[in-house]
Motif scaffolding. Structure first.
Motif, PDB file in Angstrom:
ATOM      1  N   THR A  15       0.844  -1.189   0.000  1.00 27.04           N
ATOM      2  CA  THR A  15       0.000   0.000   0.000  1.00 27.04           C
ATOM      3  C   THR A  15       0.882   1.242   0.000  1.00 27.04           C
ATOM      4  N   PHE A  16       0.293   2.375  -0.359  1.00 29.11           N
ATOM      5  CA  PHE A  16       1.050   3.620  -0.300  1.00 29.11           C
ATOM      6  C   PHE A  16       1.437   3.941   1.144  1.00 29.11           C
ATOM      7  N   GLN A  17       0.550   3.606   2.080  1.00 29.18           N
ATOM      8  CA  GLN A  17       0.877   3.856   3.487  1.00 29.18           C
ATOM      9  C   GLN A  17       2.119   3.070   3.899  1.00 29.18           C
ATOM     10  N   GLU A  18       2.255   1.861   3.417  1.00 32.65           N
ATOM     11  CA  GLU A  18       3.441   1.068   3.753  1.00 32.65           C
ATOM     12  C   GLU A  18       4.709   1.711   3.195  1.00 32.65           C
ATOM     13  N   LEU A  19       4.606   2.327   2.018  1.00 31.96           N
ATOM     14  CA  LEU A  19       5.771   3.021   1.466  1.00 31.96           C
ATOM     15  C   LEU A  19       6.098   4.267   2.288  1.00 31.96           C
ATOM     16  N   ILE A  20       5.075   4.994   2.692  1.00 30.19           N
ATOM     17  CA  ILE A  20       5.304   6.156   3.551  1.00 30.19           C
ATOM     18  C   ILE A  20       6.037   5.727   4.821  1.00 30.19           C
ATOM     19  N   ASP A  21       5.581   4.636   5.413  1.00 33.22           N
ATOM     20  CA  ASP A  21       6.207   4.139   6.644  1.00 33.22           C
ATOM     21  C   ASP A  21       7.660   3.757   6.404  1.00 33.22           C
ATOM     22  N   LEU A  22       7.929   3.111   5.270  1.00 31.51           N
ATOM     23  CA  LEU A  22       9.308   2.727   4.938  1.00 31.51           C
ATOM     24  C   LEU A  22      10.190   3.958   4.787  1.00 31.51           C
ATOM     25  N   VAL A  23       9.715   4.940   4.039  1.00 31.08           N
ATOM     26  CA  VAL A  23      10.499   6.150   3.780  1.00 31.08           C
ATOM     27  C   VAL A  23      10.806   6.889   5.083  1.00 31.08           C
ATOM     28  N   LYS A  24       9.825   6.983   5.944  1.00 30.34           N
ATOM     29  CA  LYS A  24      10.054   7.656   7.228  1.00 30.34           C
ATOM     30  C   LYS A  24      11.063   6.891   8.081  1.00 30.34           C
ATOM     31  N   ALA A  25      10.944   5.577   8.098  1.00 34.56           N
ATOM     32  CA  ALA A  25      11.872   4.766   8.891  1.00 34.56           C
ATOM     33  C   ALA A  25      13.282   4.852   8.335  1.00 34.56           C
ATOM     34  N   LYS A  26      13.424   4.793   7.008  1.00 36.27           N
ATOM     35  CA  LYS A  26      14.742   4.864   6.382  1.00 36.27           C
ATOM     36  C   LYS A  26      15.360   6.256   6.559  1.00 36.27           C
ATOM     37  N   SER A  27      14.532   7.288   6.494  1.00 40.36           N
ATOM     38  CA  SER A  27      15.041   8.644   6.706  1.00 40.36           C
ATOM     39  C   SER A  27      15.595   8.786   8.117  1.00 40.36           C
ATOM     40  N   ALA A  28      14.868   8.230   9.083  1.00 36.30           N
ATOM     41  CA  ALA A  28      15.314   8.308  10.472  1.00 36.30           C
ATOM     42  C   ALA A  28      16.588   7.486  10.684  1.00 36.30           C
ATOM     43  N   ALA A  29      16.648   6.323  10.050  1.00 39.27           N
ATOM     44  CA  ALA A  29      17.798   5.432  10.246  1.00 39.27           C
ATOM     45  C   ALA A  29      19.061   5.951   9.578  1.00 39.27           C
TER      46      ALA A  29
END
Length: 406
Positions: A161-175
């Motif tokens: 889902t697009f929400q799952e991509l948003i979650d990935l991008v936020k997590a990767k940005s933080a990491a």
């Protein structure tokens, strides 16, 4: 979008500050450099590398794994196409027809849902996302859409889902400590609206919930249909908006772009009886019109540099490399058009698509090296590129920036 190396070191990846500046600066100046090494982009900043459907040159497109790989390579931005499930959930898939990019044909439980229908005026046979709930689609695996690319991962990675991509991008940005942007497209928006599954309000809601509804947020929203962009703007979407510009193919005998349904014009224009083609968008008047509702353009790269084959004495195309096929490897790049300069003059940034590594897609003057194609476009001043191979695009950008003393 149109039919169908080693990852670079962190030393030249855009930092969070640099990326925020680069994103925001696509619209307004941000202390551009006057050191003599400024670039020909709209605001003198390094061009963005947009991972087109993720690392789609290596893994099945638009999967979490493909997006993760592209981010790990150092891509500045990841790009999903958004379509709707039967229950109204936005998923990352390039086509409403799941036959093109999933293993749905291998699922006998869905055999009865195969049908023939029209998508943007084109007759297609297959299985369509609007006939499946999200739970059903989650049982499908993505597959490679190019026979020359790795096939061993087919079916292994699920639709997201697009929400799952948003979650990935936020997590990767933080990491990683660097800002990674997303670049969603409302795919076939009129088609979805006619099905009673409109995309735009759901997309706006997800963007609002992500806290990204601003010009400086790490997001670009794109569409081929002007009415989709205009609607979202009227509903309060304040992100950067991009008008995509398509064509069908290139006449290799002349280098001229060709236009055929459904790649001849935006489908909302077709339904409204508008006789204009996509080519109307790249004129100064067309660009001025786009500027009234969007911030940039995403043209097929052939609007900037087209290609032309060599003709023999009988007027037939010559198989330059002798492989028994006539394709772009048998062509020569033509002089660039003025589209980048014209768009910049109108205040629009330019993100052409799609750059790929396969030799059949590279004009002969690139000598089989895809970095040479990127360099040609970087030198012209593109503000970003859509690439299936982010690592190659980044390596070429590193070479370009070194060439420019940056």
């Amino acid at each position: 979008m149109l039919k169908p190396a080693v990852a670079p070191s962190a030393s030249f990846r855009l930092t969070p500050v640099a990326l925020a500046c680069c994103s925001a600066l696509l619209l307004s100046a941000c202390g551009g450099s006057n050191d003599g090494n400024s670039l020909s982009t709209l605001n003198g900043d390094a061009p963005l590398v947009v991972a087109h459907r993720g690392a789609s040159g290596y893994l099945p497109e638009e999967t979490l794994e493909a997006y993760s790989m592209a981010i790990d390579m150092g891509a500045d931005v990841v790009e999903p196409d958004l379509i709707s499930t039967k229950d109204g959930v936005l998923i990352a898939r390039h086509d409403p027809n799941l036959a093109y990019s999933t293993d749905v044909a291998n699922h006998p439980e869905f055999a009865s849902r195969k049908k023939t229908t029209q998508v943007d005026g084109e007759t297609q046979t297959g299985w369509f996302a609007s006939d499946f709930t999200l739970a059903e689609i989650k049982t499908l695996g993505g597959i490679s859409t190019d026979a020359e690319r790795p096939q061993q991962y087919n079916g292994l990675y699920k639709v997201i889902t697009f929400q799952e991509l948003i979650d990935l991008v936020k997590a990767k940005s933080a990491a990683t400590g660097r800002t990674i942007a997303v670049y969603p497209e409302t795919k076939n928006p009129t088609y979805h609206r006619d099905l009673g599954l409109p995309l735009e309000d759901k997309l706006i809601d997800l963007i609002n919930k992500a806290g990204w509804n601003s010009k400086t947020a790490p997001i670009f929203v794109q569409s081929f249909e002007p009415s989709s962009l205009k609607y979202m703007r009227s509903k309060g979407l304040n992100t950067k908006l991009i008008q995509l510009i398509d064509a069908d193919d290139v006449n290799l005998k002349t280098g001229a772009l060709t236009y055929a349904v459904p790649y001849d014009k935006p489908y909302d224009w077709a339904k409204a009886g508008d006789s204009r083609l996509f080519s109307a968008m790249v004129t100064p008047a067309g660009l001025a019109e786009i500027k009234t509702y969007a911030d940039g353009i995403g043209p097929w790269k052939r609007y900037i540099i087209t290609v032309k084959g060599t003709l023999d004495a009988s007027g037939n195309l010559t198989d330059i490399n002798g492989d028994g096929k006539i394709n772009e490897a048998d062509t020569v790049s033509q002089p660039a058009t003025t589209l980048i300069a014209d768009a910049h003059k109108a205040g629009l940034f330019v993100h052409p698509y799609t750059f790929r590594n396969e030799k059949r897609r590279l004009a002969s003057d690139y000598k089989g090296d895809p970095q040479n194609e990127y360099l040609a476009f970087y030198r012209l001043g593109v503000d970003g590129v859509f690439s299936d191979f982010s690592d190659t695009a980044l390596a070429a950008r590193k070479a370009y920036l070194k060439e420019m003393g940056r």
